[in-house]
Motif scaffolding. Sequence first.
Motif, short mmCIF file in Angstrom:
data_model
loop_
_atom_site.label_atom_id
_atom_site.label_comp_id
_atom_site.label_asym_id
_atom_site.label_seq_id
_atom_site.Cartn_x
_atom_site.Cartn_y
_atom_site.Cartn_z
N ARG A 3 0.82 -1.20 0.00
CA ARG A 3 0.00 0.00 0.00
C ARG A 3 0.86 1.26 0.00
O ARG A 3 2.04 1.23 0.34
CB ARG A 3 -0.92 0.01 1.23
N VAL A 4 0.24 2.37 -0.37
CA VAL A 4 0.94 3.65 -0.44
C VAL A 4 0.44 4.56 0.65
O VAL A 4 -0.74 4.58 0.99
CB VAL A 4 0.70 4.30 -1.82
N LEU A 5 1.37 5.34 1.24
CA LEU A 5 0.99 6.31 2.25
C LEU A 5 0.38 7.52 1.55
O LEU A 5 1.07 8.38 1.03
CB LEU A 5 2.22 6.74 3.06
N ILE A 16 2.89 -0.67 6.64
CA ILE A 16 3.43 -0.47 5.30
C ILE A 16 4.84 -1.06 5.21
O ILE A 16 5.19 -1.75 4.25
CB ILE A 16 3.47 1.02 4.94
N ALA A 17 5.65 -0.80 6.24
CA ALA A 17 7.02 -1.31 6.26
C ALA A 17 7.02 -2.84 6.24
O ALA A 17 7.85 -3.47 5.57
CB ALA A 17 7.76 -0.80 7.48
N ALA A 23 7.33 -8.14 0.65
CA ALA A 23 7.49 -8.13 -0.80
C ALA A 23 8.94 -8.35 -1.19
O ALA A 23 9.25 -9.06 -2.16
CB ALA A 23 6.98 -6.80 -1.37
N LEU A 24 9.86 -7.75 -0.44
CA LEU A 24 11.28 -7.89 -0.74
C LEU A 24 11.81 -9.28 -0.41
O LEU A 24 12.75 -9.75 -1.04
CB LEU A 24 12.07 -6.84 0.05
N ALA A 25 11.20 -9.92 0.56
CA ALA A 25 11.67 -11.24 0.99
C ALA A 25 11.48 -12.29 -0.11
O ALA A 25 12.20 -13.29 -0.14
CB ALA A 25 10.94 -11.67 2.25
N VAL A 26 10.52 -12.06 -1.00
CA VAL A 26 10.19 -13.06 -2.02
C VAL A 26 11.40 -13.40 -2.89
O VAL A 26 11.66 -14.57 -3.18
CB VAL A 26 9.02 -12.55 -2.90
N SER A 48 5.97 3.30 -1.67
CA SER A 48 5.37 3.09 -0.35
C SER A 48 5.18 4.39 0.42
O SER A 48 4.34 4.47 1.31
CB SER A 48 6.26 2.15 0.48
N GLY A 49 5.99 5.41 0.11
CA GLY A 49 5.93 6.67 0.85
C GLY A 49 6.86 6.73 2.04
O GLY A 49 6.95 7.76 2.71
N LEU A 50 7.61 5.66 2.29
CA LEU A 50 8.45 5.60 3.49
C LEU A 50 9.68 6.49 3.41
O LEU A 50 10.34 6.71 4.43
CB LEU A 50 8.88 4.16 3.75
N LEU A 51 10.01 7.02 2.24
CA LEU A 51 11.15 7.93 2.14
C LEU A 51 10.92 9.22 2.91
O LEU A 51 11.86 9.95 3.22
CB LEU A 51 11.45 8.26 0.68
N LEU A 52 9.67 9.52 3.23
CA LEU A 52 9.35 10.78 3.90
C LEU A 52 9.23 10.63 5.41
O LEU A 52 8.77 11.54 6.10
CB LEU A 52 8.04 11.35 3.34
#
Length: 395
Positions: A3-5, A16-17, A23-26, A48-52
């Motif tokens: 999902r996106v923030l 979200i994290a 997703a990365l673990a796949v 994801s928006g996590l950069l902010l």
Amino acid sequence: MVRVLESKKNLDYQTIAAEVSQALAVNALERDRLGGIPQEEIELLKKSGLLLLSVPQEYGGIGATWTETYKVVQTLSKADGSLGQLYTNHVTLAVLGEVIGRAGQAEKFYRLTSEQNLFWANALNGRDARLKITPDGNNYLVNGIKSFGTGVAIGDLNVIAAIREGVEAPIIFVLPKDRTGTTYNYDWHNMGQRRTVSGSYTFNNVSVAPEEILGPPLAPESAFPTLIFLVAQLSKTFVYLGIAEGALEAARKYTLTNTRPWMSSGVDKAANDPFILHHYGELWTELQAAIALAERAAQKIDRGWQKSIKLTFEERGEIAIAVSAAKAFAAKAGLEVTNRIFEVTGARATAERYGFDRYWRDLRTFTLHDPVDYKLRDVGNWLLNDIFPTPSQYS
């Protein structure tokens, strides 16, 4: 699906994290084998928006505390130690304007990061003095080589340190992506953290404008500008913890589904083997202790951050001791976990297709960032002699 923030209010960025981590673990094992540029990972972070996360809300960011930010670092690192390192550098670099920038730089870089959803990277290695900066009319020119430029090959904004003749402290500046004259040398072939592109970069007459140079800080007499070193040190600690958590979780799943009990154990499944139970109990307990120590240090970081330029050097010293202890213990506990998981999974778990060795390779590589021995020396010097660590990039 991640999902996106979309809103900055009432955000469940921990969820979200966790989704990004899953997703990365796949295909984490395949990316580890390939090495190379982490394009896929950074794009996922951007979506994801996590950069902010570390950008204050008044500038369009999320405005999470450091305690909250570190938990996201830990969650991402469970799946991918390389991404954990890239992300933890980003959230720290994004706030540099606030701690070491001159008037207006914090606002400028916060808004730029938020409005364009930018990823930060760096080549700040203080022990490499080969990169030089010299005046060139109204601007500056940068020439030479800089090693350990983690993420610079994919960074939107890159924080670089260069030496200017006659100036004691390195000159820190921010370069936008694809500035003419900067070349990645594709020489990062280490055993771990293989997707961090932490190799060397060559600078050939790279132009730097005065406004791209950070600082001097607004309150150089305060301890606050040096707090960023501790923020960065503790952020690396949470990468260690995330990698170790990922290793223990992967081992647990394997033990429950694949590991066989030893023939003289007297039990019918590995989950009842007394020695396997003992090892898991010991490893889990050590890891929980390391997490608790790091979380306590994170709370101290948050209190120091809230003081801003009012932070005293004594208060800063107390934070430094907490961070040094947490980082040293996390490295020790994490290496124990990533090494000893094979004792609870068995010989078949060493097969290449499982890739359990990547946890140890990543952690062993990253924990060599700076010596744990000096962290423990600093703690001992404080305990016996009441002397706080001298503020530096590593303390």
